[in-house]
Design a protein around this motif. Structure first.
Motif, PDB file in Angstrom:
ATOM      1  N   ARG A  35      37.208  50.700-101.582  1.00 43.32           N
ATOM      2  CA  ARG A  35      38.158  49.856-102.031  1.00 43.32           C
ATOM      3  C   ARG A  35      39.226  49.601-102.997  1.00 43.32           C
ATOM      4  NH1 ARG A  35      35.905  45.168-100.070  1.00 43.32           N
ATOM      5  NH2 ARG A  35      37.158  44.033-101.344  1.00 43.32           N
ATOM      6  N   CYS A  36      39.631  51.176-103.440  1.00 42.18           N
ATOM      7  CA  CYS A  36      40.568  51.321-104.381  1.00 42.18           C
ATOM      8  C   CYS A  36      40.778  52.728-104.574  1.00 42.18           C
ATOM      9  CB  CYS A  36      40.246  50.782-105.445  1.00 42.18           C
ATOM     10  SG  CYS A  36      39.003  51.325-106.990  1.00 42.18           S
ATOM     11  N   ASP A  37      42.199  53.177-104.712  1.00 41.36           N
ATOM     12  CA  ASP A  37      42.483  54.604-105.046  1.00 41.36           C
ATOM     13  C   ASP A  37      41.787  55.161-107.194  1.00 41.36           C
ATOM     14  OD1 ASP A  37      43.410  55.169-102.728  1.00 41.36           O
ATOM     15  OD2 ASP A  37      45.250  54.404-103.193  1.00 41.36           O
ATOM     16  N   GLY A  38      42.107  56.314-107.026  1.00 40.51           N
ATOM     17  CA  GLY A  38      41.626  56.697-108.318  1.00 40.51           C
ATOM     18  C   GLY A  38      40.431  57.277-108.906  1.00 40.51           C
ATOM     19  N   SER A  39      39.679  57.861-109.945  1.00 39.17           N
ATOM     20  CA  SER A  39      38.715  57.708-109.884  1.00 39.17           C
ATOM     21  C   SER A  39      38.495  57.212-111.526  1.00 39.17           C
ATOM     22  CB  SER A  39      38.548  59.426-110.251  1.00 39.17           C
ATOM     23  OG  SER A  39      38.560  60.334-109.278  1.00 39.17           O
ATOM     24  N   GLY A  40      37.109  56.680-111.832  1.00 32.71           N
ATOM     25  CA  GLY A  40      36.358  55.824-113.004  1.00 32.71           C
ATOM     26  C   GLY A  40      35.651  56.340-113.480  1.00 32.71           C
ATOM     27  N   ARG A  41      35.705  57.041-114.831  1.00 31.60           N
ATOM     28  CA  ARG A  41      35.222  58.131-115.396  1.00 31.60           C
ATOM     29  C   ARG A  41      34.220  56.504-117.000  1.00 31.60           C
ATOM     30  NH1 ARG A  41      36.364  62.371-118.694  1.00 31.60           N
ATOM     31  NH2 ARG A  41      38.239  61.145-119.439  1.00 31.60           N
ATOM     32  N   TYR A  42      33.245  56.232-116.984  1.00 29.95           N
ATOM     33  CA  TYR A  42      32.816  56.307-117.932  1.00 29.95           C
ATOM     34  C   TYR A  42      31.843  56.887-118.197  1.00 29.95           C
ATOM     35  CZ  TYR A  42      34.282  52.081-115.349  1.00 29.95           C
ATOM     36  OH  TYR A  42      35.213  50.880-114.568  1.00 29.95           O
ATOM     37  N   THR A  43      31.409  56.213-119.646  1.00 26.89           N
ATOM     38  CA  THR A  43      29.778  56.968-119.663  1.00 26.89           C
ATOM     39  C   THR A  43      28.916  55.893-119.515  1.00 26.89           C
ATOM     40  OG1 THR A  43      29.771  55.614-122.099  1.00 26.89           O
ATOM     41  CG2 THR A  43      31.292  57.738-122.489  1.00 26.89           C
ATOM     42  N   TRP A  44      27.109  56.240-120.271  1.00 21.49           N
ATOM     43  CA  TRP A  44      26.078  55.537-119.104  1.00 21.49           C
ATOM     44  C   TRP A  44      24.902  55.258-120.807  1.00 21.49           C
ATOM     45  CZ3 TRP A  44      21.876  57.440-117.975  1.00 21.49           C
ATOM     46  CH2 TRP A  44      21.634  58.932-117.523  1.00 21.49           C
ATOM     47  N   ALA A  45      24.061  54.523-120.481  1.00 20.43           N
ATOM     48  CA  ALA A  45      23.162  54.164-121.084  1.00 20.43           C
ATOM     49  C   ALA A  45      22.245  53.438-120.714  1.00 20.43           C
ATOM     50  CB  ALA A  45      23.816  54.455-122.900  1.00 20.43           C
ATOM     51  N   ILE A  46      21.047  54.142-121.057  1.00 20.98           N
ATOM     52  CA  ILE A  46      19.855  52.934-120.739  1.00 20.98           C
ATOM     53  C   ILE A  46      19.440  52.751-122.304  1.00 20.98           C
ATOM     54  CG2 ILE A  46      17.461  52.494-119.320  1.00 20.98           C
ATOM     55  CD1 ILE A  46      19.359  54.014-117.027  1.00 20.98           C
ATOM     56  N   VAL A  47      19.108  50.975-122.539  1.00 19.00           N
ATOM     57  CA  VAL A  47      18.525  50.765-123.700  1.00 19.00           C
ATOM     58  C   VAL A  47      18.085  49.610-123.197  1.00 19.00           C
ATOM     59  CG1 VAL A  47      18.766  49.672-126.242  1.00 19.00           C
ATOM     60  CG2 VAL A  47      20.457  51.989-125.090  1.00 19.00           C
ATOM     61  N   GLU A  48      16.383  49.575-123.300  1.00 18.71           N
ATOM     62  CA  GLU A  48      15.507  48.695-123.138  1.00 18.71           C
ATOM     63  C   GLU A  48      15.575  48.357-121.314  1.00 18.71           C
ATOM     64  OE1 GLU A  48      15.718  45.528-126.310  1.00 18.71           O
ATOM     65  OE2 GLU A  48      15.425  46.776-128.043  1.00 18.71           O
ATOM     66  N   ASP A  49      15.466  49.713-121.099  1.00 16.78           N
ATOM     67  CA  ASP A  49      15.325  48.833-119.633  1.00 16.78           C
ATOM     68  C   ASP A  49      17.050  48.112-118.787  1.00 16.78           C
ATOM     69  OD1 ASP A  49      13.124  50.148-119.004  1.00 16.78           O
ATOM     70  OD2 ASP A  49      12.180  48.567-119.763  1.00 16.78           O
ATOM     71  N   ARG A  50      18.217  48.019-120.349  1.00 15.09           N
ATOM     72  CA  ARG A  50      19.193  47.708-119.209  1.00 15.09           C
ATOM     73  C   ARG A  50      20.265  49.186-118.987  1.00 15.09           C
ATOM     74  NH1 ARG A  50      19.022  43.303-117.346  1.00 15.09           N
ATOM     75  NH2 ARG A  50      21.185  42.400-118.030  1.00 15.09           N
ATOM     76  N   LEU A  51      21.477  48.764-118.019  1.00 13.84           N
ATOM     77  CA  LEU A  51      22.372  49.816-118.130  1.00 13.84           C
ATOM     78  C   LEU A  51      23.448  49.174-118.392  1.00 13.84           C
ATOM     79  CD1 LEU A  51      23.524  52.724-116.699  1.00 13.84           C
ATOM     80  CD2 LEU A  51      23.218  51.184-114.517  1.00 13.84           C
ATOM     81  N   GLN A  52      23.515  50.283-119.765  1.00 13.20           N
ATOM     82  CA  GLN A  52      25.248  50.348-120.082  1.00 13.20           C
ATOM     83  C   GLN A  52      26.196  50.991-119.600  1.00 13.20           C
ATOM     84  OE1 GLN A  52      26.091  46.801-122.590  1.00 13.20           O
ATOM     85  NE2 GLN A  52      28.177  47.960-122.142  1.00 13.20           N
ATOM     86  N   LEU A  53      27.427  50.171-119.249  1.00 16.39           N
ATOM     87  CA  LEU A  53      28.885  50.893-119.363  1.00 16.39           C
ATOM     88  C   LEU A  53      29.513  51.016-120.330  1.00 16.39           C
ATOM     89  CD1 LEU A  53      27.993  51.102-114.911  1.00 16.39           C
ATOM     90  CD2 LEU A  53      27.887  52.910-116.215  1.00 16.39           C
TER      91      LEU A  53
END
Length: 137
Positions: free
Chosen positions: A95-113
Motif C-alpha cells: 500500500r505504500c513505499d518506504g520502511s517504517g521502524r517501531y519499538t514494540w512492547a507487550i504489557v498486560e497482554d496488550r501490544l504497544q507500538l
C-alpha cells in the motif's frame, strides 16, 4: 538511522557412535548448520493476530514470521517485517513505499507500538495512538 545486521554461516561437526551389534563402534560425522536467516522472524510473543478499534473501525494486525497484514474496513495491506530485539521494521508494503521502524512492547497482554520513523501515514494511522489486544488464545 537504519541498522543492518550481518550474520555469518558456520557448521559444526559432531561425532556420534553408530550402534552395531558386534565389534567396536565406528564414529560417523553429522554436520549441523548454524546459519541464520538474514530476515529476523517475529518472536512467539509478538507473532499472531492483534485487534484494536481506530475511529470506530476494527483493525486487525497479523504478524507472522517475516510478514504482516493489516485489515481495516474491508481494506487490506501487507508486506514484510524484520524484528531485531525491541525494533520491528515494516517494509515491502502493498500500500505504500518506504520502511517504517517501531519499538514494540507487550504489557498486560496488550501490544504497544511506538514510531521511530515511518513515511507511510496510512500505516501510522492504524499502528499508533492505542494498544492492540491479542485475538484468540
Amino acid at each position: 538511522m537504519l541498522g543492518l545486521a550481518v550474520t555469518g554461516c558456520a557448521t559444526e561437526a559432531a561425532e556420534t557412535p553408530e550402534p552395531r551389534t558386534t565389534g567396536t563402534p565406528v564414529p560417523t560425522t553429522e554436520v549441523r548448520s548454524t546459519a541464520r536467516s538474514a530476515d529476523a522472524a517475529a518472536p512467539p510473543e509478538l507473532a499472531g493476530t492483534w485487534r484494536r478499534v481506530v475511529q470506530g473501525e476494527e483493525v486487525l494486525l497479523s504478524l507472522r514470521d517475516t510478514g504482516y497484514r493489516i485489515q481495516r474496513a474491508g481494506e487490506m495491506g501487507s508486506g514484510s517485517i524484520t524484528v531485531e530485539g525491541e525494533i520491528v521494521t515494516f517494509f515491502a508494503s502493498s500500500r505504500c513505499d518506504g520502511s517504517g521502524r517501531y519499538t514494540w512492547a507487550i504489557v498486560e497482554d496488550r501490544l504497544q507500538l511506538t514510531e521511530i520513523d515511518d513515511p507511510c501515514s496510512g500505516r501510522t494511522d492504524v499502528l499508533l495512538f492505542g494498544t492492540f489486544g491479542r485475538v484468540g488464545e
